[in-house]
Design a protein around this motif. Sequence first.
Motif, PDB file in Angstrom:
ATOM      1  N   GLU A  41     -13.901  -5.552  -3.205  1.00 30.87           N
ATOM      2  CA  GLU A  41     -13.001  -6.587  -3.724  1.00 30.87           C
ATOM      3  C   GLU A  41     -13.401  -7.039  -5.123  1.00 30.87           C
ATOM      4  O   GLU A  41     -12.591  -7.578  -5.865  1.00 30.87           O
ATOM      5  N   LEU A  42     -14.670  -6.789  -5.520  1.00 31.74           N
ATOM      6  CA  LEU A  42     -15.107  -7.160  -6.865  1.00 31.74           C
ATOM      7  C   LEU A  42     -14.372  -6.365  -7.941  1.00 31.74           C
ATOM      8  O   LEU A  42     -14.235  -6.829  -9.078  1.00 31.74           O
ATOM      9  N   PHE A  43     -13.875  -5.173  -7.579  1.00 28.52           N
ATOM     10  CA  PHE A  43     -13.147  -4.370  -8.559  1.00 28.52           C
ATOM     11  C   PHE A  43     -11.772  -4.963  -8.872  1.00 28.52           C
ATOM     12  O   PHE A  43     -11.140  -4.582  -9.860  1.00 28.52           O
ATOM     13  N   LEU A  98      -8.181  -1.442   2.668  1.00 25.37           N
ATOM     14  CA  LEU A  98      -7.020  -2.291   2.413  1.00 25.37           C
ATOM     15  C   LEU A  98      -7.408  -3.755   2.358  1.00 25.37           C
ATOM     16  O   LEU A  98      -6.910  -4.509   1.515  1.00 25.37           O
ATOM     17  N   THR A  99      -8.296  -4.183   3.253  1.00 21.33           N
ATOM     18  CA  THR A  99      -8.724  -5.588   3.232  1.00 21.33           C
ATOM     19  C   THR A  99      -9.493  -5.919   1.959  1.00 21.33           C
ATOM     20  O   THR A  99      -9.567  -7.080   1.556  1.00 21.33           O
ATOM     21  N   LYS A 100     -10.068  -4.895   1.324  1.00 20.99           N
ATOM     22  CA  LYS A 100     -10.865  -5.092   0.112  1.00 20.99           C
ATOM     23  C   LYS A 100     -10.048  -4.917  -1.173  1.00 20.99           C
ATOM     24  O   LYS A 100     -10.602  -4.994  -2.268  1.00 20.99           O
ATOM     25  N   PRO A 111       0.810  -1.225   0.000  1.00 18.05           N
ATOM     26  CA  PRO A 111       0.000   0.000   0.000  1.00 18.05           C
ATOM     27  C   PRO A 111       0.842   1.272   0.000  1.00 18.05           C
ATOM     28  O   PRO A 111       1.887   1.335   0.641  1.00 18.05           O
ATOM     29  N   LYS A 112       0.354   2.251  -0.718  1.00 15.82           N
ATOM     30  CA  LYS A 112       1.000   3.556  -0.798  1.00 15.82           C
ATOM     31  C   LYS A 112       0.042   4.637  -0.301  1.00 15.82           C
ATOM     32  O   LYS A 112      -1.179   4.475  -0.338  1.00 15.82           O
ATOM     33  N   ILE A 113       0.631   5.762   0.133  1.00 15.92           N
ATOM     34  CA  ILE A 113      -0.144   6.868   0.676  1.00 15.92           C
ATOM     35  C   ILE A 113      -0.049   8.081  -0.234  1.00 15.92           C
ATOM     36  O   ILE A 113       1.054   8.503  -0.618  1.00 15.92           O
ATOM     37  N   MET A 114      -1.189   8.658  -0.567  1.00 11.62           N
ATOM     38  CA  MET A 114      -1.257   9.901  -1.332  1.00 11.62           C
ATOM     39  C   MET A 114      -1.778  10.992  -0.403  1.00 11.62           C
ATOM     40  O   MET A 114      -2.923  10.956   0.048  1.00 11.62           O
TER      41      MET A 114
END
Length: 274
Positions: free
Chosen positions: A205-207, A247-249, A15-18
């Motif tokens: 998560e479907l994406f 994040l979990t998704k 994961p990255k942060i913007m």
Amino acid sequence: MLINCKGTLIDLSQPKIMGILNCTPDSFYDGGKYKNENEFLHQAERLLNEGADFIDIGAYSSKPNAEFVSTTEELQRIVPVVELLLKHFPDTLISIDTFRAEVAKACVEVGASIINDISAGLLDDKMLEIVGQLKVPYIMMHMRGTPQTMTKLTQYDDIVKEMLFYFSQRIEAARSYGIDDIIIDPGFGFAKTLEQNYEVLQKMELFKMIELPILAGVSRKSMIYKLLGITPQEALNGTTVLNTVALTKGATILRVHDVKEAVEMIKIFRQLDV
């Protein structure tokens, strides 16, 4: 998943942060907070020191019923800030929050790395062509209408199914213009009711079937503060909860106002190896 930012390959497998830096007087959370060069530099330095991987700069508020801003004014607000930040922090990866091709082009020409378009190219028919020419990563968000009309466009038969179709169409269009690096954003708060926002998050998560990086932008939004009966200023705790769920998704980039808290959350999330 890799994206190419100014010749640097960024690995989105973690994961990255913007971090958000607004140049607008009317943004829903921090509108008008930064008024001069020193204030912009101080906030940018803070975001970077706290661990932001990208800084997202916007000069046109996209909150519901936001006031119209001319292209000229948007350029006058945003280009000097991009130049200022890169003068002092030359390695910064800057994302430009705009739906206008002219603004995107001007900002990339002075050193910006990413275009973040709330309309996925639907509000400026030159956007996809220009981004394809600029060869920068492109964040395309789901939205209907404009910031001025989107609250009236929330009727869906099956919101996630319709969003998946929307992205398939917009991705095909982007690819036709040679855009290689695409990130999708479900657009929390854009043409969606409070209940629809939570449905999209629950099913996010479907994406992942699209097989592109996913950006989640829930920071201090109304889906938090209206549900809890609080203000955006009080919505940090709710933001952290929803970022964790995102994040979990499958989210790979979190767009946030509060970088330190997001970085801490990701560190804990990774330790759990969820």
